[in-house]
Design a protein around this motif. Sequence first.
Motif, PDB file in Angstrom:
ATOM      1  N   ASP A 172       0.844  -1.192   0.000  1.00 14.88           N
ATOM      2  CA  ASP A 172       0.000   0.000   0.000  1.00 14.88           C
ATOM      3  C   ASP A 172       0.878   1.241   0.000  1.00 14.88           C
ATOM      4  N   LEU A 173       0.456   2.245  -0.781  1.00 13.80           N
ATOM      5  CA  LEU A 173       1.209   3.495  -0.875  1.00 13.80           C
ATOM      6  C   LEU A 173       0.293   4.685  -0.636  1.00 13.80           C
ATOM      7  N   LYS A 174       0.852   5.717  -0.024  1.00 11.32           N
ATOM      8  CA  LYS A 174       0.152   6.984   0.121  1.00 11.32           C
ATOM      9  C   LYS A 174       0.589   7.812  -1.073  1.00 11.32           C
ATOM     10  N   GLY A 175      -0.287   7.930  -2.061  1.00 11.22           N
ATOM     11  CA  GLY A 175       0.051   8.576  -3.320  1.00 11.22           C
ATOM     12  C   GLY A 175      -0.034   7.559  -4.446  1.00 11.22           C
ATOM     13  N   LYS A 176       0.369   7.986  -5.634  1.00 12.93           N
ATOM     14  CA  LYS A 176       0.253   7.144  -6.824  1.00 12.93           C
ATOM     15  C   LYS A 176       1.458   6.222  -6.982  1.00 12.93           C
ATOM     16  N   ALA A 177       1.192   4.927  -7.053  1.00 10.10           N
ATOM     17  CA  ALA A 177       2.247   3.927  -7.313  1.00 10.10           C
ATOM     18  C   ALA A 177       2.634   4.018  -8.781  1.00 10.10           C
ATOM     19  N   THR A 178       3.926   4.047  -9.031  1.00  6.28           N
ATOM     20  CA  THR A 178       4.373   4.091 -10.429  1.00  6.28           C
ATOM     21  C   THR A 178       5.491   3.089 -10.684  1.00  6.28           C
ATOM     22  N   GLY A 179       6.654   3.320 -10.130  1.00  8.22           N
ATOM     23  CA  GLY A 179       7.804   2.501 -10.476  1.00  8.22           C
ATOM     24  C   GLY A 179       8.022   1.304  -9.575  1.00  8.22           C
ATOM     25  N   TYR A 180       8.617   0.260 -10.183  1.00 11.22           N
ATOM     26  CA  TYR A 180       8.929  -0.964  -9.457  1.00 11.22           C
ATOM     27  C   TYR A 180       9.927  -1.786 -10.256  1.00 11.22           C
ATOM     28  N   ASN A 181      10.535  -2.730  -9.583  1.00  8.08           N
ATOM     29  CA  ASN A 181      11.435  -3.683 -10.213  1.00  8.08           C
ATOM     30  C   ASN A 181      11.247  -4.994  -9.451  1.00  8.08           C
ATOM     31  N   VAL A 182      10.668  -5.987 -10.092  1.00  6.78           N
ATOM     32  CA  VAL A 182      10.403  -7.272  -9.455  1.00  6.78           C
ATOM     33  C   VAL A 182      11.045  -8.344 -10.324  1.00  6.78           C
ATOM     34  N   ARG A 183      11.964  -9.118  -9.702  1.00  8.84           N
ATOM     35  CA  ARG A 183      12.698 -10.118 -10.485  1.00  8.84           C
ATOM     36  C   ARG A 183      13.186 -11.241  -9.591  1.00  8.84           C
ATOM     37  N   TYR A 184      13.367 -12.405 -10.214  1.00 14.69           N
ATOM     38  CA  TYR A 184      14.003 -13.521  -9.511  1.00 14.69           C
ATOM     39  C   TYR A 184      15.494 -13.227  -9.420  1.00 14.69           C
ATOM     40  N   VAL A 185      16.064 -13.491  -8.253  1.00 14.59           N
ATOM     41  CA  VAL A 185      17.488 -13.269  -8.014  1.00 14.59           C
ATOM     42  C   VAL A 185      18.058 -14.477  -7.269  1.00 14.59           C
ATOM     43  N   PRO A 186      19.380 -14.700  -7.366  1.00 17.08           N
ATOM     44  CA  PRO A 186      19.987 -15.798  -6.608  1.00 17.08           C
ATOM     45  C   PRO A 186      19.889 -15.569  -5.102  1.00 17.08           C
ATOM     46  N   LYS A 187      19.958 -14.285  -4.680  1.00 17.58           N
ATOM     47  CA  LYS A 187      19.781 -13.919  -3.272  1.00 17.58           C
ATOM     48  C   LYS A 187      19.281 -12.481  -3.216  1.00 17.58           C
ATOM     49  N   VAL A 188      18.426 -12.212  -2.243  1.00 20.14           N
ATOM     50  CA  VAL A 188      17.923 -10.859  -2.026  1.00 20.14           C
ATOM     51  C   VAL A 188      18.911 -10.154  -1.113  1.00 20.14           C
ATOM     52  N   VAL A 189      19.222  -8.895  -1.441  1.00 19.49           N
ATOM     53  CA  VAL A 189      20.185  -8.143  -0.634  1.00 19.49           C
ATOM     54  C   VAL A 189      19.535  -6.916  -0.010  1.00 19.49           C
ATOM     55  N   GLN A 190      20.075  -6.496   1.138  1.00 23.92           N
ATOM     56  CA  GLN A 190      19.598  -5.318   1.847  1.00 23.92           C
ATOM     57  C   GLN A 190      19.924  -4.060   1.065  1.00 23.92           C
ATOM     58  N   ASP A 191      18.993  -3.106   1.138  1.00 23.54           N
ATOM     59  CA  ASP A 191      19.256  -1.805   0.527  1.00 23.54           C
ATOM     60  C   ASP A 191      20.404  -1.132   1.255  1.00 23.54           C
ATOM     61  N   GLY A 192      21.256  -0.476   0.518  1.00 24.85           N
ATOM     62  CA  GLY A 192      22.370   0.262   1.114  1.00 24.85           C
ATOM     63  C   GLY A 192      23.589  -0.605   1.348  1.00 24.85           C
ATOM     64  N   SER A 193      23.474  -1.635   2.193  1.00 27.61           N
ATOM     65  CA  SER A 193      24.645  -2.440   2.568  1.00 27.61           C
ATOM     66  C   SER A 193      24.975  -3.535   1.564  1.00 27.61           C
ATOM     67  N   GLY A 194      23.966  -4.051   0.882  1.00 29.15           N
ATOM     68  CA  GLY A 194      24.188  -5.160  -0.050  1.00 29.15           C
ATOM     69  C   GLY A 194      24.336  -6.509   0.631  1.00 29.15           C
ATOM     70  N   LEU A 195      24.118  -6.562   1.960  1.00 32.34           N
ATOM     71  CA  LEU A 195      24.207  -7.839   2.680  1.00 32.34           C
ATOM     72  C   LEU A 195      23.027  -8.741   2.307  1.00 32.34           C
ATOM     73  N   PRO A 196      23.267 -10.041   2.186  1.00 34.00           N
ATOM     74  CA  PRO A 196      22.173 -10.946   1.801  1.00 34.00           C
ATOM     75  C   PRO A 196      21.136 -11.106   2.915  1.00 34.00           C
ATOM     76  N   ILE A 197      19.899 -11.309   2.506  1.00 35.19           N
ATOM     77  CA  ILE A 197      18.769 -11.564   3.407  1.00 35.19           C
ATOM     78  C   ILE A 197      18.507 -13.065   3.384  1.00 35.19           C
ATOM     79  N   LYS A 198      18.395 -13.693   4.540  1.00 33.28           N
ATOM     80  CA  LYS A 198      18.047 -15.116   4.583  1.00 33.28           C
ATOM     81  C   LYS A 198      16.555 -15.255   4.328  1.00 33.28           C
ATOM     82  N   LEU A 199      16.214 -16.137   3.390  1.00 36.52           N
ATOM     83  CA  LEU A 199      14.815 -16.369   3.039  1.00 36.52           C
ATOM     84  C   LEU A 199      14.562 -17.860   2.897  1.00 36.52           C
ATOM     85  N   ARG A 200      13.387 -18.286   3.337  1.00 38.44           N
ATOM     86  CA  ARG A 200      12.954 -19.656   3.081  1.00 38.44           C
ATOM     87  C   ARG A 200      12.442 -19.735   1.642  1.00 38.44           C
ATOM     88  N   GLY A 201      12.572 -20.897   1.045  1.00 36.89           N
ATOM     89  CA  GLY A 201      12.083 -21.103  -0.309  1.00 36.89           C
ATOM     90  C   GLY A 201      13.194 -21.599  -1.213  1.00 36.89           C
TER      91      GLY A 201
END
Length: 183
Positions: free
Chosen positions: A68-97
């Motif tokens: 949910d957004l306050k205002g108009k949703a416009t931009g996004y980037n959704v893609r499969y990746v080998p690992k999801v990384v934290q914004d800023g630091s680039g450290l990997p996020i542990k995820l199940r799946g």
Amino acid sequence: MKKVSAWLAVIMMALGLGLMAPGAASATPSHCRLAWGSLAKTNQTMSAASVTNVRSGKYYCFDRLVIDLKGKATGYNVRYVPKVVQDGSGLPIKLRGRAFLQVTVHAPSYVSATGKATFVPGNRSEVVNVSTYKTFRQVAWAGSFEGRTTLGLGVRARLPFRVFTLAGPGNGSRLVIDVAHQW
């Protein structure tokens, strides 16, 4: 009478051997045959909106993540990746799946002018509870940095997905990510 009994016996034997069996049933019901793919979905437009909530839902043919957004949703980037990384630091996020979608909304989760948060997850590792979902395995917070907010979505396999925006409620909007239960 003997001819009818003989033919009936032949038909029953053929059915038993599978020679006259009806065609195999499709593994995917016709209403779940979705024309989605698994390649990246992007819209590079930046938004003046801010993230206010993250929620999810279960449907017959897919699982849904809504931002949910306050205002108009416009931009996004959704893609499969080998690992999801934290914004800023680039450290990997542990995820199940067994597959991972990195979901980046081109909108911050804070007010740009003041830095005041507009959304803070109660649990960064479990932003929403998806424990009973068919496809989703985990939704984790990856941060909000330089006007973008990122979530990691762990799914059971690399499955087709779609991304779209919806207006409302009110002056708000929603970014929607649907991941199919099967190909």
